[in-house]
Design a protein around this motif. Structure first.
Motif, PDB file in Angstrom:
ATOM      1  N   VAL A 176      -0.819  -9.951  27.362  1.00  0.00           N
ATOM      2  CA  VAL A 176      -0.916  -8.628  26.732  1.00  0.00           C
ATOM      3  C   VAL A 176      -1.758  -8.720  25.464  1.00  0.00           C
ATOM      4  O   VAL A 176      -1.429  -9.489  24.554  1.00  0.00           O
ATOM      5  CB  VAL A 176       0.481  -8.077  26.378  1.00  0.00           C
ATOM      6  N   ALA A 177      -2.844  -7.967  25.409  1.00  0.00           N
ATOM      7  CA  ALA A 177      -3.608  -7.879  24.163  1.00  0.00           C
ATOM      8  C   ALA A 177      -2.797  -7.087  23.146  1.00  0.00           C
ATOM      9  O   ALA A 177      -2.137  -6.102  23.499  1.00  0.00           O
ATOM     10  CB  ALA A 177      -4.947  -7.202  24.410  1.00  0.00           C
ATOM     11  N   GLU A 178      -2.825  -7.484  21.896  1.00  0.00           N
ATOM     12  CA  GLU A 178      -2.006  -6.824  20.887  1.00  0.00           C
ATOM     13  C   GLU A 178      -2.330  -5.341  20.749  1.00  0.00           C
ATOM     14  O   GLU A 178      -1.476  -4.549  20.332  1.00  0.00           O
ATOM     15  CB  GLU A 178      -2.166  -7.517  19.530  1.00  0.00           C
TER      16      GLU A 178
ATOM     17  N   MET B 279       9.995 -13.921  33.976  1.00  0.00           N
ATOM     18  CA  MET B 279       8.695 -13.345  33.662  1.00  0.00           C
ATOM     19  C   MET B 279       8.468 -13.470  32.162  1.00  0.00           C
ATOM     20  O   MET B 279       9.360 -13.128  31.377  1.00  0.00           O
ATOM     21  CB  MET B 279       8.632 -11.873  34.075  1.00  0.00           C
ATOM     22  N   PHE B 280       7.305 -13.973  31.786  1.00  0.00           N
ATOM     23  CA  PHE B 280       6.943 -14.083  30.378  1.00  0.00           C
ATOM     24  C   PHE B 280       5.821 -13.103  30.058  1.00  0.00           C
ATOM     25  O   PHE B 280       4.826 -13.029  30.785  1.00  0.00           O
ATOM     26  CB  PHE B 280       6.485 -15.506  30.043  1.00  0.00           C
ATOM     27  N   LEU B 281       5.991 -12.356  28.977  1.00  0.00           N
ATOM     28  CA  LEU B 281       4.925 -11.516  28.445  1.00  0.00           C
ATOM     29  C   LEU B 281       4.355 -12.236  27.232  1.00  0.00           C
ATOM     30  O   LEU B 281       5.059 -12.459  26.237  1.00  0.00           O
ATOM     31  CB  LEU B 281       5.453 -10.139  28.039  1.00  0.00           C
ATOM     32  N   VAL B 282       3.106 -12.641  27.329  1.00  0.00           N
ATOM     33  CA  VAL B 282       2.466 -13.436  26.279  1.00  0.00           C
ATOM     34  C   VAL B 282       1.445 -12.562  25.564  1.00  0.00           C
ATOM     35  O   VAL B 282       0.460 -12.116  26.171  1.00  0.00           O
ATOM     36  CB  VAL B 282       1.780 -14.679  26.877  1.00  0.00           C
ATOM     37  N   GLU B 283       1.685 -12.322  24.285  1.00  0.00           N
ATOM     38  CA  GLU B 283       0.768 -11.475  23.512  1.00  0.00           C
ATOM     39  C   GLU B 283      -0.283 -12.327  22.817  1.00  0.00           C
ATOM     40  O   GLU B 283       0.039 -13.281  22.111  1.00  0.00           O
ATOM     41  CB  GLU B 283       1.549 -10.661  22.482  1.00  0.00           C
TER      42      GLU B 283
ATOM     43  N   VAL C  54       6.538 -13.771  24.182  1.00  0.00           N
ATOM     44  CA  VAL C  54       6.008 -14.794  23.281  1.00  0.00           C
ATOM     45  C   VAL C  54       4.761 -14.217  22.616  1.00  0.00           C
ATOM     46  O   VAL C  54       3.837 -13.764  23.297  1.00  0.00           O
ATOM     47  CB  VAL C  54       5.626 -16.082  24.044  1.00  0.00           C
ATOM     48  N   ILE C  55       4.751 -14.203  21.292  1.00  0.00           N
ATOM     49  CA  ILE C  55       3.597 -13.708  20.538  1.00  0.00           C
ATOM     50  C   ILE C  55       2.879 -14.915  19.926  1.00  0.00           C
ATOM     51  O   ILE C  55       3.420 -15.579  19.033  1.00  0.00           O
ATOM     52  CB  ILE C  55       4.034 -12.715  19.443  1.00  0.00           C
TER      53      ILE C  55
END
Length: 329
Positions: A227-229, A170-174, A255-256
């Motif tokens: 994900v919104a910052e 699972m990737f959380l992309v900001e 990943v930001i």
């Protein structure tokens, strides 16, 4: 008419295309255009474009081949001095001293707040052009730079999906968006993400973890969460920690994307939008309008008062929020 033009605040793809449109529309109608470098700070410092025979004057040739360039050739900045009465008076005096009759600021809500304040101490005309990747200005369906920023983020997500599938992760992309989730929602939809975490929607980590476990039970090999910052969970890193505590069934990575979303050559839709709005701003000045933003509504140019653009929060399209939920299965 002598028109000043500047770019202020965070840069957005298409600012150069808008600048080009302003200059060419104005010069074709017989007006002069004064390029102001480094936004409102450059106005206070009288830092003008240096490429013309006359100080600050821009010609059609001075904006050749910039439509496709990212960033802004006039440069941009954030100006603390412009928030003070003295700074505003200094800027107004600079406009009067240089014979500038009208101003076209290109930027987002901070730029327009400054324009409203300037209008209280300066009698010239002001028409703003909306350029921000956040797409958070009321009165326009789209802002210049939004489409390109979404495309940039989606391109990154497409690549991340490959490795997520390969390793069953699972990737959380900001993505950017301190106060607005428009960029996150559009990116999630276009990037086939399963979840978007945005400031406008309250969702706790336990609920997200439960949904992820359900998706895992349905055979999902990978998950992408955008994900919104400014999400209430505190961004992607903080949310990742909370999801681990809540029993997330996947190995995760964060990943930001950060400022990469602001750069790059503007997409064709942003080039066209910027060109239309820049031209409309010049025509609106010639018609006597002031204190307005040149916006787009259902494909038609429209004027909205500058104060209205930031007076309320621009809501997310409810049908798109529901659509993302329906696609997440």
């Amino acid at each position: 008419m002598r028109i000043g033009v500047l770019c202020s605040g965070g840069d957005a793809p298409g600012m150069n295309a808008c600048l080009r449109s302003v200059v060419r529309a104005a010069t074709s109608d017989g007006h002069e255009v004064i390029g102001i470098r480094r936004g409102y700070q450059g106005l206070i410092d009288e830092d003008f474009f240096a490429g013309g025979a006359d100080s600050g004057c821009m010609s059609a040739r001075s904006v050749s081949h910039i439509l496709e360039r990212g960033g802004t050739v006039l440069h941009s900045s954030r100006c603390q001095a412009f928030t003070t009465p003295q700074g505003l008076q200094t800027a107004a005096a600079a406009l009067r001293r240089n014979g500038i009759d009208a101003l076209i600021p290109i930027g987002g809500d901070g730029t327009f707040r400054g324009a409203v304040a300037l209008g209280k101490v300066w009698s010239g005309q002001i028409i703003g052009c909306p350029a921000t990747i956040d797409n958070d200005l009321v009165g326009t369906d789209l802002t210049i730079g939004f489409a390109t920023a979404v495309a940039t983020a989606v391109d990154c997500i497409d690549k991340l999906r490959d490795t997520a599938e390969s390793h069953e992760r699972m990737f959380l992309v900001e993505v950017m968006g301190r106060n607005s989730g428009h960029l996150a929602l559009a990116t999630a939809l276009a990037g086939s993400a399963e979840i978007a975490c945005v400031p406008e929607v309250n969702v706790d980590a336990d609920s997200i973890a439960k949904h992820v476990r359900e998706l895992r039970s349905l055979g999902k090999q990978s998950i992408i969460i955008v994900v919104a910052e400014g999400d209430e969970q505190g961004g992607a890193v903080a949310l990742n920690q909370k999801l681990a505590q809540a029993g997330c069934p996947y190995g995760t990575r964060t990943v930001i994307l950060g400022h990469v979303q602001r750069g790059g050559s503007p997409s064709p839709p942003d080039r066209i939008l910027a060109t239309r709005l820049g031209d409309f701003a010049v025509r609106s000045l010639a018609a006597g309008a002031t204190g307005m933003m040149a916006g787009d509504s259902a494909g038609r140019c429209r004027l909205v008062t500058l104060a209205e653009t930031f007076a309320t929060h621009k809501p997310l399209p409810e049908h798109e929020v529901e659509l993302l939920e329906r696609m997440s299965c």
